[in-house]
Every structure is written in C-alpha cells, then in structure tokens.
Design a protein around this motif. Structure first.
Motif, PDB file in Angstrom:
ATOM      1  N   PRO A 176       0.699  38.831  40.894  1.00 33.01           N
ATOM      2  CA  PRO A 176       0.203  39.344  39.608  1.00 33.01           C
ATOM      3  C   PRO A 176       0.323  40.866  39.512  1.00 33.01           C
ATOM      4  O   PRO A 176       0.346  41.421  38.423  1.00 33.01           O
ATOM      5  CB  PRO A 176      -1.262  38.910  39.591  1.00 33.01           C
ATOM      6  N   ASN A 177       0.415  41.538  40.677  1.00 28.20           N
ATOM      7  CA  ASN A 177       0.557  42.995  40.726  1.00 28.20           C
ATOM      8  C   ASN A 177       1.969  43.403  41.134  1.00 28.20           C
ATOM      9  O   ASN A 177       2.161  44.417  41.789  1.00 28.20           O
ATOM     10  CB  ASN A 177      -0.454  43.581  41.707  1.00 28.20           C
ATOM     11  N   TYR A 178       2.951  42.602  40.725  1.00 21.40           N
ATOM     12  CA  TYR A 178       4.333  42.826  41.161  1.00 21.40           C
ATOM     13  C   TYR A 178       4.821  44.242  40.839  1.00 21.40           C
ATOM     14  O   TYR A 178       5.583  44.826  41.605  1.00 21.40           O
ATOM     15  CB  TYR A 178       5.257  41.781  40.526  1.00 21.40           C
ATOM     16  N   HIS A 179       4.387  44.802  39.719  1.00 21.70           N
ATOM     17  CA  HIS A 179       4.840  46.141  39.325  1.00 21.70           C
ATOM     18  C   HIS A 179       4.472  47.200  40.357  1.00 21.70           C
ATOM     19  O   HIS A 179       5.143  48.226  40.462  1.00 21.70           O
ATOM     20  CB  HIS A 179       4.271  46.516  37.953  1.00 21.70           C
ATOM     21  N   SER A 180       3.416  46.951  41.156  1.00 18.54           N
ATOM     22  CA  SER A 180       3.007  47.944  42.152  1.00 18.54           C
ATOM     23  C   SER A 180       3.258  47.494  43.589  1.00 18.54           C
ATOM     24  O   SER A 180       3.476  48.330  44.464  1.00 18.54           O
ATOM     25  CB  SER A 180       1.529  48.295  41.994  1.00 18.54           C
ATOM     26  N   ASP A 181       3.219  46.159  43.853  1.00 18.49           N
ATOM     27  CA  ASP A 181       3.376  45.727  45.252  1.00 18.49           C
ATOM     28  C   ASP A 181       4.723  45.068  45.554  1.00 18.49           C
ATOM     29  O   ASP A 181       5.030  44.797  46.714  1.00 18.49           O
ATOM     30  CB  ASP A 181       2.228  44.801  45.667  1.00 18.49           C
ATOM     31  N   ASN A 182       5.555  44.781  44.532  1.00 20.17           N
ATOM     32  CA  ASN A 182       6.885  44.164  44.728  1.00 20.17           C
ATOM     33  C   ASN A 182       6.836  42.901  45.567  1.00 20.17           C
ATOM     34  O   ASN A 182       7.767  42.611  46.314  1.00 20.17           O
ATOM     35  CB  ASN A 182       7.863  45.155  45.369  1.00 20.17           C
ATOM     36  N   THR A 183       5.764  42.133  45.451  1.00 16.20           N
ATOM     37  CA  THR A 183       5.565  40.967  46.313  1.00 16.20           C
ATOM     38  C   THR A 183       5.910  39.668  45.599  1.00 16.20           C
ATOM     39  O   THR A 183       5.522  39.454  44.455  1.00 16.20           O
ATOM     40  CB  THR A 183       4.113  40.925  46.819  1.00 16.20           C
ATOM     41  N   ILE A 184       6.661  38.828  46.316  1.00 16.28           N
ATOM     42  CA  ILE A 184       7.016  37.491  45.844  1.00 16.28           C
ATOM     43  C   ILE A 184       6.645  36.510  46.952  1.00 16.28           C
ATOM     44  O   ILE A 184       6.808  36.808  48.139  1.00 16.28           O
ATOM     45  CB  ILE A 184       8.515  37.367  45.519  1.00 16.28           C
ATOM     46  N   PHE A 185       6.152  35.328  46.569  1.00 22.43           N
ATOM     47  CA  PHE A 185       5.765  34.290  47.520  1.00 22.43           C
ATOM     48  C   PHE A 185       6.647  33.066  47.282  1.00 22.43           C
ATOM     49  O   PHE A 185       7.006  32.771  46.146  1.00 22.43           O
ATOM     50  CB  PHE A 185       4.302  33.874  47.300  1.00 22.43           C
ATOM     51  N   LEU A 186       6.962  32.351  48.344  1.00 20.18           N
ATOM     52  CA  LEU A 186       7.648  31.074  48.166  1.00 20.18           C
ATOM     53  C   LEU A 186       7.269  30.100  49.278  1.00 20.18           C
ATOM     54  O   LEU A 186       6.754  30.487  50.319  1.00 20.18           O
ATOM     55  CB  LEU A 186       9.167  31.234  48.050  1.00 20.18           C
ATOM     56  N   VAL A 187       7.520  28.818  48.998  1.00 14.38           N
ATOM     57  CA  VAL A 187       7.240  27.765  49.972  1.00 14.38           C
ATOM     58  C   VAL A 187       8.478  26.914  50.169  1.00 14.38           C
ATOM     59  O   VAL A 187       9.275  26.718  49.252  1.00 14.38           O
ATOM     60  CB  VAL A 187       6.050  26.872  49.552  1.00 14.38           C
ATOM     61  N   SER A 188       8.633  26.413  51.397  1.00 13.21           N
ATOM     62  CA  SER A 188       9.722  25.504  51.713  1.00 13.21           C
ATOM     63  C   SER A 188       9.205  24.483  52.714  1.00 13.21           C
ATOM     64  O   SER A 188       9.259  24.686  53.915  1.00 13.21           O
ATOM     65  CB  SER A 188      10.920  26.256  52.276  1.00 13.21           C
ATOM     66  N   GLU A 189       8.640  23.428  52.194  1.00 12.47           N
ATOM     67  CA  GLU A 189       8.062  22.336  52.965  1.00 12.47           C
ATOM     68  C   GLU A 189       6.984  22.819  53.920  1.00 12.47           C
ATOM     69  O   GLU A 189       5.839  22.917  53.530  1.00 12.47           O
ATOM     70  CB  GLU A 189       9.145  21.506  53.647  1.00 12.47           C
ATOM     71  N   GLN A 190       7.293  23.199  55.148  1.00 13.05           N
ATOM     72  CA  GLN A 190       6.250  23.617  56.085  1.00 13.05           C
ATOM     73  C   GLN A 190       6.191  25.124  56.291  1.00 13.05           C
ATOM     74  O   GLN A 190       5.383  25.616  57.066  1.00 13.05           O
ATOM     75  CB  GLN A 190       6.435  22.903  57.426  1.00 13.05           C
ATOM     76  N   ASP A 191       7.018  25.861  55.574  1.00 16.49           N
ATOM     77  CA  ASP A 191       7.044  27.306  55.709  1.00 16.49           C
ATOM     78  C   ASP A 191       6.464  27.983  54.478  1.00 16.49           C
ATOM     79  O   ASP A 191       6.601  27.493  53.360  1.00 16.49           O
ATOM     80  CB  ASP A 191       8.480  27.809  55.899  1.00 16.49           C
ATOM     81  N   PHE A 192       5.839  29.117  54.716  1.00 15.02           N
ATOM     82  CA  PHE A 192       5.352  29.983  53.664  1.00 15.02           C
ATOM     83  C   PHE A 192       6.002  31.339  53.886  1.00 15.02           C
ATOM     84  O   PHE A 192       6.032  31.834  55.009  1.00 15.02           O
ATOM     85  CB  PHE A 192       3.827  30.097  53.756  1.00 15.02           C
ATOM     86  N   ALA A 193       6.567  31.938  52.836  1.00 14.55           N
ATOM     87  CA  ALA A 193       7.272  33.207  53.000  1.00 14.55           C
ATOM     88  C   ALA A 193       6.762  34.227  52.003  1.00 14.55           C
ATOM     89  O   ALA A 193       6.411  33.895  50.870  1.00 14.55           O
ATOM     90  CB  ALA A 193       8.767  33.003  52.837  1.00 14.55           C
ATOM     91  N   ILE A 194       6.734  35.492  52.456  1.00 13.92           N
ATOM     92  CA  ILE A 194       6.320  36.611  51.612  1.00 13.92           C
ATOM     93  C   ILE A 194       7.396  37.690  51.673  1.00 13.92           C
ATOM     94  O   ILE A 194       7.883  38.033  52.754  1.00 13.92           O
ATOM     95  CB  ILE A 194       4.981  37.209  52.083  1.00 13.92           C
ATOM     96  N   SER A 195       7.753  38.214  50.508  1.00 12.64           N
ATOM     97  CA  SER A 195       8.629  39.377  50.426  1.00 12.64           C
ATOM     98  C   SER A 195       7.852  40.501  49.773  1.00 12.64           C
ATOM     99  O   SER A 195       7.221  40.310  48.733  1.00 12.64           O
ATOM    100  CB  SER A 195       9.880  39.065  49.592  1.00 12.64           C
ATOM    101  N   THR A 196       7.887  41.682  50.377  1.00 12.70           N
ATOM    102  CA  THR A 196       7.201  42.839  49.797  1.00 12.70           C
ATOM    103  C   THR A 196       8.200  43.868  49.281  1.00 12.70           C
ATOM    104  O   THR A 196       7.823  45.005  48.975  1.00 12.70           O
ATOM    105  CB  THR A 196       6.256  43.487  50.834  1.00 12.70           C
ATOM    106  N   ASP A 197       9.472  43.462  49.187  1.00 17.83           N
ATOM    107  CA  ASP A 197      10.498  44.376  48.668  1.00 17.83           C
ATOM    108  C   ASP A 197      11.299  43.725  47.534  1.00 17.83           C
ATOM    109  O   ASP A 197      12.500  43.909  47.411  1.00 17.83           O
ATOM    110  CB  ASP A 197      11.422  44.841  49.791  1.00 17.83           C
ATOM    111  N   GLY A 198      10.610  42.939  46.713  1.00 16.38           N
ATOM    112  CA  GLY A 198      11.256  42.342  45.553  1.00 16.38           C
ATOM    113  C   GLY A 198      12.215  41.215  45.868  1.00 16.38           C
ATOM    114  O   GLY A 198      13.087  40.903  45.066  1.00 16.38           O
ATOM    115  N   GLY A 199      12.071  40.599  47.037  1.00 18.68           N
ATOM    116  CA  GLY A 199      12.910  39.468  47.402  1.00 18.68           C
ATOM    117  C   GLY A 199      14.139  39.814  48.197  1.00 18.68           C
ATOM    118  O   GLY A 199      14.963  38.941  48.493  1.00 18.68           O
ATOM    119  N   ASN A 200      14.296  41.065  48.604  1.00 12.50           N
ATOM    120  CA  ASN A 200      15.467  41.443  49.394  1.00 12.50           C
ATOM    121  C   ASN A 200      15.392  40.920  50.823  1.00 12.50           C
ATOM    122  O   ASN A 200      16.414  40.627  51.433  1.00 12.50           O
ATOM    123  CB  ASN A 200      15.635  42.965  49.403  1.00 12.50           C
TER     124      ASN A 200
END
Length: 200
Positions: free
Chosen positions: A73-97
């Motif tokens: 919800p604060n992407y404009h300041s934290d550049n964070t994206i979350f995703l899931v893939s079955e048993q994994d949870f992933a976080i990107s703090t650089d806009g998905g790079n």
C-alpha cells in the motif's frame, strides 16, 4: 488481460499479453499504474500504464510457477511487492527487480501433535482443527496499514487462511480446513477488521 474504463460495461484486450496462464494480478497504488502479473511457468511480468512492453522479473525466485502478487500500500515510498508460489513467499524491495524468497514457517503446538497421534492410533476421526496443515499458498492480501501493523494474509489451497503480524516472519492459522479460491482485504481494515474469502 482486459481493461475496462467505464465500470465494466465494455472491455478491451491489452496487447501484448504475457505468455502462459495468468494466475494473479496486482496494480500499484501509485500514479504510474504499474501492473504485475504472475503466470504458471513464466514467472512474473511487470509493465507500466502504457502496457506496450513487459519486463520479466524472476531474479532470486526459487520457482516460476507463481500464484499471486500484491503491491505494498506504500509502494510509492517502499517499492515493495509481495508474491506467492505454492510454498514460497517472496518480497522485493526494489520494485520487482530482485526477490528474497522464504518458506512459510508454521509452528504447531506439541499438544496438537500428541492428540492427533492418539486419535490416529485409536482409529478415531481427526477434526479439521487438529489435522496437519497442508500449506500451499494461492492468494495474498496485504493490510492497507502494512507500514504500521505488518499484517499479511494468505489463502491456501487446502487449509484456509493464515496470518502474519510481523511482516512474514511467522504465521498462524485463522481459518482452518477450507480450500480458498480468492482472498480480499477491506480498504478500511484498520477500523472494520474485515476480510472476504471465497471457499471452494
């Protein structure tokens, strides 16, 4: 992928579309209207509001069979994206790079394990609340107040809904024994504490 600009009365297809089966869709809350799409077997694709080109962003992911994606919800300041893939949870703090991936860790009390073992040995049915969890992640919902409450919810394929209140460091079951097919959090979650889940 399709887009409607009149509340859903008419639709137009966006070109080009990412290859493979689309499994999840996330839209950034910022003015640039970035879109992220998860695919089964193709990984993550991100585009800007022009939708003319797609960028593949799989660096750091353990697998490319992805299920769902959500922008902070604060992407404009934290550049964070979350995703899931079955048993994994992933976080990107650089806009998905790039991505940091972790397994979902669920701690089960020893009492539940002992009771389950006794019921099994006696040949008695095991209630849903005592069954061993089969945590396969399908959906993700981020609290609109994530910056302050660090709350994330997961919908699972076999075992209901799980919650983390520490930014995905630990998890607890909040609704067991259901196959979740969609999960959405209220925009006023801080005051109404409302979630919506669809169960198959």
């Amino acid at each position: 992928m399709f887009k409607s600009t009149d509340g859903g009365y008419t639709w137009r297809e966006l070109e080009p579309s990412p290859p493979g089966t689309t499994t999840g869709l996330g839209v950034s809350p910022t003015d640039d209207s970035m879109i992220a799409v998860t695919t089964s077997g193709g990984g993550l694709y991100i585009t800007n509001e022009q939708w003319r080109t797609w960028t593949i962003n799989n660096k750091g992911l353990n697998r490319i069979e992805l299920m769902d994606v959500a922008f902070s919800p604060n992407y404009h300041s934290d550049n964070t994206i979350f995703l899931v893939s079955e048993q994994d949870f992933a976080i990107s703090t650089d806009g998905g790079n790039s991505w940091n991936t972790a397994k979902v860790k669920y701690k089960e009390s020893w009492i539940k394990r002992v009771i389950r073992f006794i019921l099994y040995k006696l040949g008695l049915p095991i209630p849903n609340a005592l069954k061993k969890p089969r945590i396969i992640l399908d959906w993700i919902a981020i609290s609109p107040n994530f910056a302050s409450d660090n709350t994330i919810y997961f919908g699972t394929r076999y075992d209901g809904v799980y919650r983390s209140v520490d930014g995905a460091q630990s998890w607890s079951a909040v609704w067991r024994g259901h196959q979740t097919t969609s999960l959405v959090i209220s925009p006023d979650f801080a005051s109404d504490r409302t979630l919506f889940a669809v169960s198959r």
